[in-house]
Motif scaffolding. Structure first.
Motif, short mmCIF file in Angstrom:
data_model
loop_
_atom_site.label_atom_id
_atom_site.label_comp_id
_atom_site.label_asym_id
_atom_site.label_seq_id
_atom_site.Cartn_x
_atom_site.Cartn_y
_atom_site.Cartn_z
N LEU A 1 31.64 31.39 41.14
CA LEU A 1 31.77 32.79 41.55
C LEU A 1 32.53 32.90 42.87
N ILE A 2 32.18 32.02 43.81
CA ILE A 2 32.89 32.02 45.09
C ILE A 2 34.35 31.62 44.88
N ALA B 1 36.20 31.87 42.16
CA ALA B 1 36.94 32.91 41.46
C ALA B 1 37.28 34.07 42.39
N SER B 2 36.35 34.45 43.24
CA SER B 2 36.59 35.56 44.17
C SER B 2 37.66 35.21 45.18
N LEU B 3 37.53 34.04 45.82
CA LEU B 3 38.52 33.62 46.80
C LEU B 3 39.87 33.35 46.15
N MET C 1 41.10 34.67 43.42
CA MET C 1 41.72 35.95 43.06
C MET C 1 42.32 36.62 44.29
N ALA C 2 41.58 36.62 45.40
CA ALA C 2 42.05 37.28 46.61
C ALA C 2 43.32 36.61 47.16
N THR D 1 38.95 26.57 44.11
CA THR D 1 39.66 27.74 44.63
C THR D 1 41.18 27.57 44.67
N ILE E 1 45.93 44.16 39.50
CA ILE E 1 44.58 43.65 39.22
C ILE E 1 44.19 43.78 37.75
N MET F 1 43.12 40.23 35.81
CA MET F 1 41.72 39.91 35.52
C MET F 1 41.56 38.98 34.31
N LEU G 1 42.49 35.62 35.32
CA LEU G 1 41.46 34.99 36.15
C LEU G 1 40.42 34.31 35.28
#
Length: 273
Positions: free
Chosen positions: A88-89, A91-93, A95-96, A150, A188, A192, A195
């Protein structure tokens, strides 16, 4: 005469052909196991399915005499929790960073070289540093997964963002959209599903980092259990655990595919799935 290159199996044959290698491997294992056990009933290298079933029954359905917990389910829960938080971390980082470096040329020119260099650092080489900085608890294991995955996700999202036709961005600007609106409404939604694909492709690597971290410093987890019992040559535990890890990886991958198809049906059609 129909050429072999043009022959395609129907659905029934496709399923049968897919199961054939597994059936052959299963028969080969059973034959080898029976041969070794007939020669030495105490042989541990190729345990029978009965031996593996008994070992897994003890771990899954009999509480530990030391802790009173069901070790198999405790190991599974601990590993999935670490894997889930780490991914989860990541994927979030990912993506950003990928979105910003792919969508904004100034950001890409500044941070793309750094991202490339970071992606070349072997994450396993950082494990001792993570243990020193974060200790031997959960944080270091989650950090290894996040740090290892990441950069891959970020570079993949960056590449996908750069592949989006420039015409779409020009049309959005013609309609009065600013940079933030273009990112939110144009980029986005299209990134998605990519991602999810990137997460699927990186799951194998994430499992590798998880098992390595659990094997070195942990008190529970699937990787911890496998490396704990190896000193006793307990293949009746190791083989089922490896099969269970494989099954979990397959289920997670399958679930991500279904989520992607449900949430982004246009992407599945575009990819021909």
């Amino acid at each position: 005469m129909k050429r072999l290159i043009n022959q395609s199996p129907n659905r029934v044959w496709r399923i049968g052909l897919a199961l054939l290698p597994f059936a052959l491997l299963l028969m080969l294992y059973i034959s080898a196991s029976e041969a070794r056990l007939a020669e030495n009933s105490y042989d541990k290298l190729l345990p029978s399915f009965q031996q593996m079933g008994d070992a897994m029954y003890r771990l899954a359905f009999e509480p530990s005499k030391r802790t009173g917990e069901y070790l198999f389910w405790q190991d599974t829960g601990s590993s999935l929790q670490r894997l889930g938080i780490g991914m989860l971390i990541a994927a979030s980082l990912g993506m950003a960073f990928g979105l910003m470096t792919g969508a904004l040329p100034l950001v890409g020119a500044t941070f793309s070289p750094l991202l490339t260099v970071i992606s070349l650092v072997p994450p396993m080489a950082l494990l001792p540093i993570l243990f020193i900085v974060f200790g031997l608890g959960e944080l270091s294991k989650v950090a290894l997964i996040a740090i290892g995955v990441t950069p891959f996700i970020a570079r993949d999202i960056q590449k996908r963002a750069l592949e989006i036709p420039r015409e779409q961005l020009v049309k959005a600007q013609t309609l009065g959209a600013n940079s933030g609106q273009i990112i939110v409404r144009v980029l986005i939604p299209q990134l998605m599903p990519r991602l999810i694909d990137a997460v699927r492709l990186s799951l194998g690597t994430a499992w590798l980092f998880l098992i390595a971290a659990e094997a070195i410093a942990s008190t529970d987890g699937l990787g911890y259990r496998v490396f704990l019992v190896r000193r006793y040559l307990s293949m009746d535990v190791i083989l089922p655990y490896v099969a269970w890890i494989t099954l979990l990886a397959f289920v997670i991958d399958y679930a991500l595919v279904k989520i992607s198809r449900f949430a982004f049906p246009w992407h599945a059609q575009q990819e021909g799935k």
